[in-house]
Write an enzyme that holds these catalytic residues in place. Structure first.
Site, PDB file in Angstrom:
ATOM      1  N   HIS A  43      -3.820   1.282   1.185  1.00 25.66           N
ATOM      2  CA  HIS A  43      -3.700   2.734   1.140  1.00 25.66           C
ATOM      3  C   HIS A  43      -4.796   3.354   1.989  1.00 25.66           C
ATOM      4  CE1 HIS A  43      -4.619   6.718  -0.899  1.00 25.66           C
ATOM      5  NE2 HIS A  43      -3.384   6.876  -0.436  1.00 25.66           N
ATOM      6  N   SER A  44      -4.419   4.286   2.855  1.00 27.40           N
ATOM      7  CA  SER A  44      -5.382   5.038   3.661  1.00 27.40           C
ATOM      8  C   SER A  44      -6.240   4.092   4.512  1.00 27.40           C
ATOM      9  CB  SER A  44      -6.240   5.913   2.741  1.00 27.40           C
ATOM     10  OG  SER A  44      -7.025   6.816   3.471  1.00 27.40           O
ATOM     11  N   LEU A  45      -7.550   4.156   4.367  1.00 28.79           N
ATOM     12  CA  LEU A  45      -8.435   3.299   5.160  1.00 28.79           C
ATOM     13  C   LEU A  45      -8.214   1.822   4.853  1.00 28.79           C
ATOM     14  CD1 LEU A  45     -10.815   3.191   7.197  1.00 28.79           C
ATOM     15  CD2 LEU A  45     -12.362   3.287   5.226  1.00 28.79           C
TER      16      LEU A  45
END
Length: 697
Positions: free
Chosen positions: A348-350
């Site tokens: 998720h995300s980074l």
């Protein structure tokens, strides 16, 4: 029973009668004198916001704990796996320990008697010892039909058993009232219940024992993963729960035929190890004292992005993620020796960017990655790669072999030599050019189908000193090896496309694919401010929409279908209106010249086909977005095995009113999104030949 008698005081009259019942005994008093032992259920305690919350084990786990408890004198040494093997319960300690991640142990209790909490309607179990005292008192009351028994708990709280259906718990009152009374029965009584079946609590069935697939989930920036500031463990628990529900609804036939079990999702935490390196102390020294909470949030969350762009802390992050996944995978195989399924990873995300960089720097059959310098080099297996002598013979330069041997220059050293180096060794101009061209060609051949920094194509190498930059990895970072080959990589709300562009990568070679991973799905919400697409980097010359993820109940959401219908209707109205205006204008300009009617009729017959063709072209142009879905699949390269990469969720109706208002929530919506989880399950089980009961449209 002397110990029991010390806990109780008889409150009954010498000759009890129904007419002498107190106001607490208005409930039915027709009670059978037969006693039935209480059924127990096991609970564990979670501390949430400094409050104790008692949560029941699922029915299968509670039964296993009860069987182990009743097995004999060695039961205290037993360790019972619960929650699908993610926790172990040590019966002797009455404690529950997490297996795969760090978590404070929680108390476990065998529960039979409960009382209603002080500030909420949730029931709290009594301790096991006092529950036994309550049960013995209840047994005597039922057997002898003598009620109004009063007991005092270890906390000096009073419990009164009026009848089988009315039992109350009084809190102690500190001090005396204004009349000097010290009665312990002041205050509002709390209800007491016997047996878990008499309290409002949801007890779920156990999880399937068979595990078909393992998925590691890596979080993004910060310790909190959603708007409720929950950890990655709690968010993945929600993701897993949603997947279990969807398996029952969308893979019902496969479950009934015992084709599938479940998919296990395990969290991977890298934030805690990163911030335990002492960097927080260094940051605290230089942090300004004003707006303290905002600065703390920045240091603890947003700075993770900058940490990943630092070679020092980037090395810590990738080492932590890879080592944690390898450790958990090894431990998982030890605890599940019969596991035959595959492994996938999700970020998720980074976290998705971290996994992307790790995957692009894994070893494949064509070459090895010198991660320390971010360079690419061939795998030099003995017997497969020609020696320096063979290369010089091929170039018809064997006479210079003695020169290189004298200077102790082997093949690798020669590849690093510049034209000036060769000139200082006395190599003439012609042979120098041959040697340099040979090793330049060799470097280019190694980089085919491999990522490299370039201003236009990913597979064109760019020299950085004596090394070739990977281009989508961090320079001077040594990427660890994974102990397995992931089957699919899922990215949720991912900034991968943005980071690749910032690193100078403008296009991904359509022939490029991960060395060890076959699938890649970029899943995002349309209002997610952190998410970026991947497909336009593979096919920049074509504009096309991402794949729309179907709603888990089928088709589109109603407001999206309504919006598409209104769009088509407006297009039709626009086209019809333009056609009517065009015809009216032609009739208007023809009216003043009746003498030219014959010639204009001929011109009209020629103009009408042009007008009709022009109108049809406009209609086709306006309806192109609707017809894209009916065209043949777009070739988006081999990054996902030739399949589409970008998948967009459907926004909820309330989110359509103001996309800015729901932007932050959109970035954190994936953990409880049925549509996201269903896409993950569908793609995982398709690799095993298992499909949805009814394909979604």
């Amino acid at each position: 029973m002397s110990s029991l008698e010390s806990h109780q005081e008889s409150q009954s009259d010498p000759s009890p009668s129904p007419n002498s019942c107190s106001s607490f005994e208005l409930i039915d008093m027709d009670v059978s004198s037969s006693y039935e032992p209480v059924s127990s259920h096991w609970f564990y305690c979670k501390i949430i916001d400094s409050k104790e919350l008692w949560i029941p084990f699922n029915s299968d786990d509670s039964q296993q704990l009860e069987e182990a408890h009743s097995s004999g004198k060695d039961c205290n040494e037993r360790v019972v796996p619960t929650d699908g093997g993610r926790y172990d319960v040590h019966l002797g300690e009455r404690m529950r320990y997490a297996v795969y991640w760090d978590e404070l142990p929680s108390e476990v209790r065998r529960c039979t008697w409960f009382y209603k909490g002080d500030k909420d309607n949730k029931y709290v179990p009594y301790s096991e010892s006092f529950s036994q005292v309550l049960e013995e008192t209840y047994m005597l009351a039922v057997t002898l039909d003598e009620w109004k028994k009063k007991l005092e708990s270890p906390n000096r709280e009073i419990i009164v058993l009026h009848n089988p259906k009315l039992m109350v718990h009084y809190q102690p009152v500190a001090g005396s009232d204004e009349w000097g009374s010290t009665s312990t029965e002041q205050g509002r009584p709390r209800s007491v219940k016997r047996g878990v079946e008499n309290i409002p609590v949801d007890i779920h069935c156990g999880e399937p024992l068979q595990i078909d697939h393992l998925v590691f989930v890596v979080h993004g920036i910060g310790p909190a993963c959603d708007l409720r500031f929950r950890s990655i463990v709690q968010c993945v628990n929600d993701f897993r729960s949603v997947s279990l529900n969807l398996l029952q609804t969308h893979f019902k036939k496969a479950q009934e035929n015992q084709q599938i079990g479940r998919v296990e999702f395990l969290p991977v935490n890298w934030h805690s190890p990163l911030h335990s390196t002492g960097v927080d102390i260094d940051l605290q020294r230089i942090t300004l004292p004003s707006i303290n909470r905002l600065r703390h949030f920045t240091n603890d969350t947003i700075l993770d992005v900058f940490f990943y762009n630092s070679p020092t802390y980037c090395q810590t992050i990738v080492d932590t993620v890879a080592s944690e996944m390898n450790r958990i995978y090894t431990l998982f195989l030890q605890r599940n020796p019969d596991f035959k399924g595959g492994v996938s990873i999700a970020g998720h995300s980074l976290g998705s960017l971290i996994l992307f960089d790790i995957l692009t720097n894994q070893k494949d059959s064509f070459g090895d990655i010198d991660s320390e310098k971010g360079s690419l080099r061939t795998v030099e297996d003995e017997g497969d790669v020609p020696t320096l002598e063979e290369d010089l013979k091929k170039l018809q330069l064997s006479e210079f072999l003695t020169v290189f041997e004298k200077e102790k220059v082997d093949k690798e050293a020669l590849a690093l030599c510049t034209e000036r180096d060769l000139q200082e060794m006395g190599i003439p101009l012609g042979p120098r050019k041959k040697i340099l061209n040979h090793f330049k060609t060799r470097k280019n051949s190694v980089c085919v189908n491999r990522p490299a920094t370039s201003t236009s194509e990913v597979n064109i190498p760019k020299e950085n000193g004596d090394y070739l930059d990977v281009g989508i990895g961090q320079v001077s970072v040594k990427y660890p090896r994974l102990n397995y080959k992931p089957e699919i990589f899922f990215a949720f709300g991912s900034p991968i496309g943005m980071f690749l562009t910032v690193r100078g990568l403008r296009r991904i070679d359509p022939n490029y694919k991960f060395p060890t991973c076959k699938g890649f799905f970029n899943i995002y919400h349309p209002f997610d401010p952190v998410a970026y697409r991947i497909e336009p980097m593979v096919v920049p010359e074509i504009e096309f929409e991402p794949m729309l993820i179907p709603h888990h109940k089928g088709r589109k959401r109603m407001h999206l279908e309504l919006r598409d219908g209104l769009t088509r209707m407006s297009m039709d109205l626009k086209n019809n209106l333009l056609g009517s205006l065009r015809m009216a204008w032609k009739s208007f300009i023809r009216a003043p010249y009746p003498a030219l009617q014959a010639s204009e009729t001929a011109e009209e017959t020629e103009a009408e086909p042009e007008a009709s063709s022009e109108k049809s072209s406009e209609v086709n142009t306006e309806e192109t977005p609707v017809e894209v879905k009916e065209e043949p699949p777009i070739n988006v390269g081999m990054l996902n095995g030739g399949q589409r990469i970008d998948y967009v969720l459907q926004e909820k109706p309330i989110e359509s009113f103001n996309e800015y208002l729901f932007a932050l929530q959109s970035h954190l919506c994936y953990w409880e999104s049925e549509d996201t989880v269903l896409l993950v399950l569908k793609e995982i089980y398709q690799t095993q030949g298992v499909f949805l009961d009814q394909p979604l449209q």
